[in-house]
Scaffold this motif. Sequence first.
Motif, short mmCIF file in Angstrom:
data_model
loop_
_atom_site.label_atom_id
_atom_site.label_comp_id
_atom_site.label_asym_id
_atom_site.label_seq_id
_atom_site.Cartn_x
_atom_site.Cartn_y
_atom_site.Cartn_z
N ASP A 5 39.81 45.17 33.76
CA ASP A 5 41.21 45.16 34.19
C ASP A 5 41.48 46.39 35.05
O ASP A 5 40.69 47.32 35.11
CB ASP A 5 42.13 45.16 32.97
CG ASP A 5 43.48 44.56 33.28
OD1 ASP A 5 43.73 44.27 34.46
OD2 ASP A 5 44.27 44.37 32.35
N ASP A 6 42.63 46.39 35.75
CA ASP A 6 43.05 47.53 36.57
C ASP A 6 42.01 47.88 37.63
O ASP A 6 41.60 49.03 37.76
CB ASP A 6 43.35 48.75 35.69
CG ASP A 6 44.66 48.61 34.95
OD1 ASP A 6 45.50 47.82 35.39
OD2 ASP A 6 44.84 49.29 33.93
N SER A 36 40.99 36.58 38.11
CA SER A 36 42.15 35.85 37.61
C SER A 36 43.05 35.45 38.78
O SER A 36 43.53 36.31 39.53
CB SER A 36 42.95 36.69 36.62
OG SER A 36 44.16 36.05 36.28
N THR A 38 45.96 34.11 38.41
CA THR A 38 47.36 34.27 38.01
C THR A 38 47.79 35.73 37.93
O THR A 38 48.98 36.02 38.02
CB THR A 38 47.60 33.60 36.65
OG1 THR A 38 46.72 34.19 35.67
CG2 THR A 38 47.33 32.12 36.73
N LYS A 39 46.84 36.66 37.78
CA LYS A 39 47.19 38.07 37.61
C LYS A 39 46.95 38.92 38.86
O LYS A 39 47.45 40.02 38.95
CB LYS A 39 46.41 38.67 36.44
CG LYS A 39 46.78 38.08 35.09
CD LYS A 39 46.02 38.78 33.98
CE LYS A 39 46.41 38.21 32.62
NZ LYS A 39 45.65 38.86 31.52
N THR A 40 46.17 38.41 39.80
CA THR A 40 45.88 39.18 41.00
C THR A 40 47.11 39.23 41.91
O THR A 40 47.72 38.20 42.20
CB THR A 40 44.70 38.56 41.77
OG1 THR A 40 43.57 38.50 40.90
CG2 THR A 40 44.35 39.40 42.98
N GLU A 41 47.49 40.43 42.34
CA GLU A 41 48.66 40.64 43.21
C GLU A 41 48.31 41.68 44.26
O GLU A 41 47.28 42.35 44.16
CB GLU A 41 49.85 41.12 42.37
CG GLU A 41 50.27 40.17 41.27
CD GLU A 41 51.23 40.82 40.29
OE1 GLU A 41 51.17 42.05 40.13
OE2 GLU A 41 52.05 40.09 39.69
N ARG A 68 54.03 42.08 45.72
CA ARG A 68 54.91 42.83 44.85
C ARG A 68 55.47 44.03 45.59
O ARG A 68 54.83 44.58 46.50
CB ARG A 68 54.15 43.32 43.61
CG ARG A 68 53.67 42.22 42.68
CD ARG A 68 54.83 41.58 41.94
NE ARG A 68 55.53 42.56 41.13
CZ ARG A 68 55.18 42.91 39.89
NH1 ARG A 68 54.12 42.33 39.32
NH2 ARG A 68 55.87 43.80 39.22
#
Length: 214
Positions: A5-6, A36, A38-41, A68
Amino acid sequence: MLFADDIVLINETWDRVNVRLEVWRQALESKRFKLSRTKTEYLRCKFSDVVEEADVEVRLATQIIPKRESFKYLGSVIQGSGDIDDDVTHRIGVAWMKWRLASGILCDKKIPPRLKGKFYRVVVRPALLYGAECWPVKNTYVQKMHVAKMRILRWMCGHTRSDKIRNKVIREKVGVASVVDKLREAKLRWFGHVKRRGADAPVRRCEGLVVEVG
């Protein structure tokens, strides 16, 4: 490793971001990892008033990645505008959360104020000033943090503003320094850390930056 993550990709141009993202996706999927959807921005940082090209879609394979205006990374809130308003507000909120978790101790009248002050310095203040050594601090930010800190200290001492006790007296009672002093201390500590690095270290590249004022 089941997941990571991160992870952040950074580049100066839109086309290079898409290219690197696609290379990264293919490399991970070749090792049976998956990004992912759905989580990648993505976040576009604007650090000048120069008019740039219109936004280009950032894609992960055929899927468009949502944009974002700010996002949280390693505990800090990063804004596309380059401001730190959201991060300061977030740090104040985290400090209050730490205080609430320990309110049974910090609001106990049987515990000496100096001992409460030590607890505050170890638990609450690090949460409030996390990442502050890298902040471009304005007076408004300092004032917001000062107000939050004094509210916490007054609650610890069992006082309110209606008691009309000066802030200096409250700080001396619990043995806690002012926010301005701790911010300066954090910045000087970070400055010393940077200066001790070798001249070719990436963290020292900022010393050679030329700021254009126009």
